[in-house]
Design an enzyme around this catalytic site. Sequence first.
Site, PDB file in Angstrom:
ATOM      1  CB  SER A   1      35.571  14.300   1.927  1.00 27.42           C
ATOM      2  OG  SER A   1      36.491  14.941   2.805  1.00 27.42           O
TER       3      SER A   1
ATOM      4  CB  SER B   1      40.404  15.237   2.752  1.00 31.25           C
ATOM      5  OG  SER B   1      39.739  15.784   3.872  1.00 31.25           O
TER       6      SER B   1
ATOM      7  CE  LYS C   1      41.094  19.626   3.763  1.00 30.94           C
ATOM      8  NZ  LYS C   1      40.867  18.414   2.955  1.00 30.94           N
TER       9      LYS C   1
ATOM     10  CB  SER D   1      43.825  16.254   1.176  1.00 29.62           C
ATOM     11  OG  SER D   1      43.569  17.353   2.027  1.00 29.62           O
TER      12      SER D   1
END
Length: 265
Positions: A73, A75, A130, A221
Amino acid sequence: MRWFEIALVALTFATGIIWLLDRLFLAKRRAERAGLLEAKEPVLVDYSRAFFPVLAVVLVLRSFIAEPFRIPSSSMMPSLLIGDFILVNKFAYGLRLPINNQKIIAIGEPKRGDVAVFRPPHHPEQDWIKRVIGLPGDTVAYRDNQVYVNGEPLTYRPLGRYIGKGRGADMTGASLMQEDLPNRPHPVLERDDLPFFIQGEGEWTVPAGHYFVMGDNRDNSEDSRFWQTHFLPESNLRGKAFLIWMNFDRSAGGIDFSRVGSGIP
């Protein structure tokens, strides 16, 4: 990829047991029955003896040294792009058993700014990535596109407009800035063309044994700001991302060799 982890552990265990039983008991019995003739080794034993060392090495490396992951992704853009293949240090946050992720040896803990791979509390079957913003005991706030840590606002340096490519082309035109997280400055993206609405604003105090994580692509995100629990339990950590070893995005022309071997800011 928990299914792969389960399959790897099961195959390693099965081939190891078959090889060990044959070495301790079955081989001797075959030799006694064969007499002067050469005892024929069963196919299952032959494959187990051949594959067990390979599977065992892969299991040890993947579980305790480094594990590959693919970024699915946007994010973590611009630090990590869709199609990046990364390596994750599996012992940075302690040695953990495969499958259940139980820590068996404490070695280290996340530092502010680390890019961590983990299993989110609301999707424990998935691996997410993250950046660690808040440590246990910290108070983290997010207001008007600015992060505050323990009451101190982070500073930002404009770097111009971002130009995306491939599957990340929709972020073209976003504001590219350097966020000066203490000891870990890194780039972030912010969209200026979104309609006005509250985008994950709030203030949170991180409890003991937990972390507050955010994506570098701040307006795209699903991170601690939006989780029902808001915090990542220490027990859900999988490792620390440290290297991009490949990038493949078909819509961007295939392999991007400029990203091969890059560190992660």
